[in-house]
Design an enzyme around this catalytic site. Structure first.
Site, short mmCIF file in Angstrom:
data_model
loop_
_atom_site.label_atom_id
_atom_site.label_comp_id
_atom_site.label_asym_id
_atom_site.label_seq_id
_atom_site.Cartn_x
_atom_site.Cartn_y
_atom_site.Cartn_z
CB CYS A 1 0.81 0.70 9.71
SG CYS A 1 2.16 1.69 10.35
CB CYS B 1 2.98 2.85 7.50
SG CYS B 1 3.48 1.77 8.82
CG ASP B 2 -0.14 2.94 5.05
OD1 ASP B 2 0.95 3.13 4.48
OD2 ASP B 2 -0.59 1.82 5.29
#
Ligand code: NAP
Length: 299
Positions: free
Chosen positions: A125, A128-129
């Site tokens: 992701c 997200c990251d």
């Protein structure tokens, strides 16, 4: 079941038909779409819309008409009799009709080091990251829309993004291929697979193999983002709903499954299109059909 575009579109239609829909969110509120930084191909948003923002709008609109959101994940279902039973850790839900909108999850490479280093350099992701890889050297695996779109997103942070793809041709749309090729931070390693992820506490390098020459090399990197497709989240319906070999729930053109009163829509049932707009459309169709199903019963 499911709080992505499928689930909330179904809930919107069901709520407006005064069917008192309950949305079980699953683990990821908003589904995969909510993890996408910008969605540029959902109609009505000419400048694009944030994935999480679109998810919130879907939820708000469905709740405005009376849909109820339950922050809960089902772990089993009993579709052998009605009302259908959906069991979560906290509660059992009984439903006259069930719309499955459980979506799909990222496919793993299934290579050595992948499980151990997930969250320590390996990710599925970018939204997200991506931030954790500021000024770092990142590799993206895959040749579809997801891989190229997410690779372009990661260029905001990373010093370089190398796309490793097992073939020479890409599945990704021409517009994304063009953007990736033009981007100064993006480069490509083609006809190549990752065979091992190396590192103790964090990712340090990747073992690569050229599928044409058989040559093996070590490639140093700080991050590895894997975007190689998805598998439908349909395991809990096994032996109750008919599925394809790949685990997609079989539906007819009315979103009906083999169990009367159970409908499936979106990526749980769709190996072909897998777009936010198509999933939303299928969710709406499933709810319309669920409404007709209940009306026919009460006649
Ligand atoms: P995808 O289109 O199925 O592409 C998966 C890619 O991963 C392919 O290039 C495939 O290679 C590669 N791959 C699969 N297994 C692999 C393995 N074991 N090792 C190495 N590479 C592997 O998946 P996706 O990119 O997630 O897209 C899914 C759907 O969502 C598509 O319909 C796509 O159009 C849609 N989507 C659209 C957008 C957008 O419109 N902006 C954004 C994201 C996704 P091969 O090509 O060799 O098979």
């Amino acid at each position: 079941m499911g709080s992505g575009p499928t689930g909330y579109s179904a809930a919107l239609y069901a709520a407006r038909a005064e069917l008192q829909p309950v949305v079980l969110t699953g683990m990821q509120l908003g589904g995969q779409a909510a993890l996408t930084y910008t969605i540029e191909n959902y109609p009505g948003f000419p400048d694009g819309v944030g994935g999480a923002q679109l998810g919130e709008l879907f939820q708000k609109q469905a709740e405005h008409f009376g849909a109820v959101t339950e922050f809960s994940s089902a772990h089993s279902v009993d579709l052998s009799q009605r009302p259908f039973k959906v069991k979560s850790d906290d509660e059992d839900y009984l439903a006259d009709t069930l719309i499955v909108g459980t979506g799909a999850s990222p496919t793993h490479l299934n290579i050595s080091g992948e499980v151990e280093l997930t969250g320590r350099g390996v990710s599925y992701c970018a939204t997200c990251d991506g931030w954790f890889f500021k000024d770092k050297k990142v590799v993206v695996v895959g040749g579809g829309d997801s891989a190229l779109e997410e690779a372009l997103f990661i260029t905001r942070y990373a010093s370089s993004v190398t796309i490793i793809h097992r073939r020479e041709e890409f599945r990704a749309s021409p517009i994304l291929q063009h953007r990736a090729r033009e981007h100064p931070k993006v480069d490509f390693i083609l006809n190549t697979i990752v065979t091992e992820i190396v590192g103790t506490d964090k990712l340090e390098a990747l073992k690569l193999k050229n599928v044409k020459t058989g040559d093996e090399t070590i490639y140093e990197a700080d991050g590895l983002f894997i975007f190689i497709g998805h598998i439908p989240n349909t395991q809990i319906f096994k032996d109750q709903l008919e599925m394809s070999d790949l685990g997609y729930i079989k539906v007819n053109d009315k979103m009906e499954t083999n169990v009367p009163g159970v409908f499936a829509a979106g990526e749980a049932a769709d190996p072909h299109f897998r777009q936010v707009v198509t999933s939303a459309g299928m969710g709406a169709a499933a709810a319309i059909q669920a409404t007709r199903f209940l009306e026919a019963e009460s006649e």
